[in-house]
Design an enzyme around this catalytic site. Sequence first.
Site, PDB file in Angstrom:
ATOM      1  N   ARG A 101      47.699  32.818  36.450  1.00 12.98           N
ATOM      2  CA  ARG A 101      47.881  33.849  35.709  1.00 12.98           C
ATOM      3  C   ARG A 101      49.382  33.835  34.912  1.00 12.98           C
ATOM      4  O   ARG A 101      50.188  33.313  35.613  1.00 12.98           O
ATOM      5  CB  ARG A 101      47.732  35.342  36.585  1.00 12.98           C
ATOM      6  CG  ARG A 101      46.119  35.300  36.771  1.00 12.98           C
ATOM      7  CD  ARG A 101      45.747  36.593  37.425  1.00 12.98           C
ATOM      8  NE  ARG A 101      45.960  37.645  36.515  1.00 12.98           N
ATOM      9  CZ  ARG A 101      45.708  38.921  36.822  1.00 12.98           C
ATOM     10  NH1 ARG A 101      45.361  39.096  37.943  1.00 12.98           N
ATOM     11  NH2 ARG A 101      45.776  39.831  35.922  1.00 12.98           N
ATOM     12  N   ASP A 104      40.920  47.827  31.983  1.00  9.49           N
ATOM     13  CA  ASP A 104      40.316  47.031  33.065  1.00  9.49           C
ATOM     14  C   ASP A 104      38.682  47.532  33.257  1.00  9.49           C
ATOM     15  O   ASP A 104      37.959  47.112  33.929  1.00  9.49           O
ATOM     16  CB  ASP A 104      40.766  47.594  34.627  1.00  9.49           C
ATOM     17  CG  ASP A 104      42.048  47.038  34.971  1.00  9.49           C
ATOM     18  OD1 ASP A 104      42.595  45.867  34.281  1.00  9.49           O
ATOM     19  OD2 ASP A 104      42.897  47.601  35.704  1.00  9.49           O
ATOM     20  N   LYS A 134      43.215  38.051  32.840  1.00 11.97           N
ATOM     21  CA  LYS A 134      42.872  38.950  34.063  1.00 11.97           C
ATOM     22  C   LYS A 134      42.405  38.043  35.237  1.00 11.97           C
ATOM     23  O   LYS A 134      42.429  36.958  35.117  1.00 11.97           O
ATOM     24  CB  LYS A 134      42.051  40.028  33.525  1.00 11.97           C
ATOM     25  CG  LYS A 134      42.415  41.177  32.794  1.00 11.97           C
ATOM     26  CD  LYS A 134      43.608  41.685  33.228  1.00 11.97           C
ATOM     27  CE  LYS A 134      44.192  42.761  32.116  1.00 11.97           C
ATOM     28  NZ  LYS A 134      45.528  43.582  32.672  1.00 11.97           N
ATOM     29  N   ARG A 179      35.833  43.089  39.268  1.00 15.16           N
ATOM     30  CA  ARG A 179      35.260  43.732  38.012  1.00 15.16           C
ATOM     31  C   ARG A 179      34.037  43.131  37.558  1.00 15.16           C
ATOM     32  O   ARG A 179      33.385  44.030  36.980  1.00 15.16           O
ATOM     33  CB  ARG A 179      36.302  44.449  36.974  1.00 15.16           C
ATOM     34  CG  ARG A 179      37.548  45.105  37.758  1.00 15.16           C
ATOM     35  CD  ARG A 179      38.119  45.952  36.911  1.00 15.16           C
ATOM     36  NE  ARG A 179      39.390  46.340  37.597  1.00 15.16           N
ATOM     37  CZ  ARG A 179      39.293  47.463  38.573  1.00 15.16           C
ATOM     38  NH1 ARG A 179      38.297  48.257  38.852  1.00 15.16           N
ATOM     39  NH2 ARG A 179      40.546  47.677  39.164  1.00 15.16           N
TER      40      ARG A 179
HETATM   41  C1  S3P Z   1      47.987  47.130  36.387  1.00 15.16           C
HETATM   42  C2  S3P Z   1      48.293  47.071  35.218  1.00 15.16           C
HETATM   43  C3  S3P Z   1      47.479  46.402  34.251  1.00 15.16           C
HETATM   44  C4  S3P Z   1      45.907  46.474  34.797  1.00 15.16           C
HETATM   45  C5  S3P Z   1      46.037  45.782  36.397  1.00 15.16           C
HETATM   46  C6  S3P Z   1      46.924  46.958  37.217  1.00 15.16           C
HETATM   47  C7  S3P Z   1      48.982  47.938  37.169  1.00 15.16           C
HETATM   48  O1  S3P Z   1      47.544  44.949  34.071  1.00 15.16           O
HETATM   49  O2  S3P Z   1      45.002  45.406  34.254  1.00 15.16           O
HETATM   50  O3  S3P Z   1      44.567  45.747  36.922  1.00 15.16           O
HETATM   51  O4  S3P Z   1      48.743  48.337  38.568  1.00 15.16           O
HETATM   52  O5  S3P Z   1      50.335  48.087  36.694  1.00 15.16           O
HETATM   53  P1  S3P Z   1      48.655  44.650  32.832  1.00 15.16           P
HETATM   54  O6  S3P Z   1      50.000  45.220  33.148  1.00 15.16           O
HETATM   55  O7  S3P Z   1      48.533  43.172  33.170  1.00 15.16           O
HETATM   56  O8  S3P Z   1      47.970  45.168  31.706  1.00 15.16           O
END
Ligand code: S3P
Length: 424
Positions: A119, A311, A338, A384
């Site tokens: 990632r 999500d 993701k 998910r």
């Molecule tokens: C999250 C932010 C989101 C989300 C992740 C949890 C967090 O990611 O997709 O499941 O807890 O701050 P991104 O910040 O990469 O959008």
Amino acid sequence: MIFQKAHQLKGEVTVPGDKSISHRAVMFGSLANGTTEVLNFLQGADCLSTIDCFRKMGISIENTPEHILIHGKGLHGLRKPDGILDAGNSGTTTRLISGILAGQLFETTLTGDASIQKRPMRRIIDPLTLMGADITSLHDNDCAPLCIKGSSLHSIHYHSKVASAQVKSAILLAGLYADDVTKVTEPTVSRDHSEIMLRYFGAQVHTEGTTATICPEPSLRGQKVCVPGDISSAAYFIAAGLLVPGAEVLIRNVGINPTRDGILKVAQAMGGDITLLNITRDGEPTADLLVKHSTLHGITIEGDIIPTLIDELPIINVMAACAEGTTIIKDAAELKVKESNRIDVMVNALSAMGCDIIGTQDGMIIHGGKPLHGTVIDSHMDHRIAMSFAIAALIADGNTEITGSDVVTISYPNFYEDLLKLTQ
Ligand code: S3P
């Protein structure tokens, strides 16, 4: 695990605590002076990874069925861990801890599982480096493992290219250790749990439009945190309630923070019958959600709403597959980075079930209404994806087998048990 068409879906469910808020409670509790008590903490693998990392940095954390107690040591109380910090599958752990490590006067190596090691971390390496941290991607690929050498940090005003709460939070956390006020501006507002909870712990955090500002060196004080149910987990039962003929389900104590509630707006815009009951607005807002079977129609989902449901897009795809007409999803290129590439995985898996779906650069186009049939679905070790297809299976003809279905332990360890109770 094998799933079959549901003949009914009725009853009540209480989903586990919010994943984003549970992570933050452990992190901010560790940086606060005094004890933080967390109720309804999510005992998912991701949040346990966060606990493990802070224990390795010398924080005593008691995890009992009743609550979590974090004995914080203040902003400067962490110690260099003996070994490598392991964030497991958790992007939130990796990125937010990086912001904290940027301000420590020791060097740490932070890694995670195979998915985490793919990632993108450039999005946090760039701003934290600008603030004065020295961060090396050990395989020179902008991914973990990361070696983070902290230092005394400079404040910045960072303009992020992505609307990401993980990026914003990493910078705000580094801003706790900066020499002046730190600001982050994002293209659209992402979830604001860090801002809300940091303020609750005593930090000076302000939000104006898409800019969040934090003042350095606050004295954070331990607090009692009641974690609301996770709307991202509730989303599977929202979809099941809307899609299974005759269904009626009450989902209790769900967090409805406006930076997270896009699933409700979209489901209602698609024709979904969802009533919010017992709304509370003290801190993170919550409600009970009463969901009834509905005839859905396709819509276009794009722009500012995307970060508020990012999500939930896999399960929204399943809803769109069952809706009459076309659903167009745009501005969601983040899906590619993701836990899996959720554009490719959803397009391949829903096609295999008979859905008319094509992937685009930043989303997908779904011509809904074709009957779905069961097949073998690979979860790609993405929680998910596994949960989305357990719901798709409820309205598909024949058996749906999900391989790697155990991955739900990341965010919802009792998901299948809770689902079974509603369908029996
Ligand atoms: C999250 C932010 C989101 C989300 C992740 C949890 C967090 O990611 O997709 O499941 O807890 O701050 P991104 O910040 O990469 O959008």
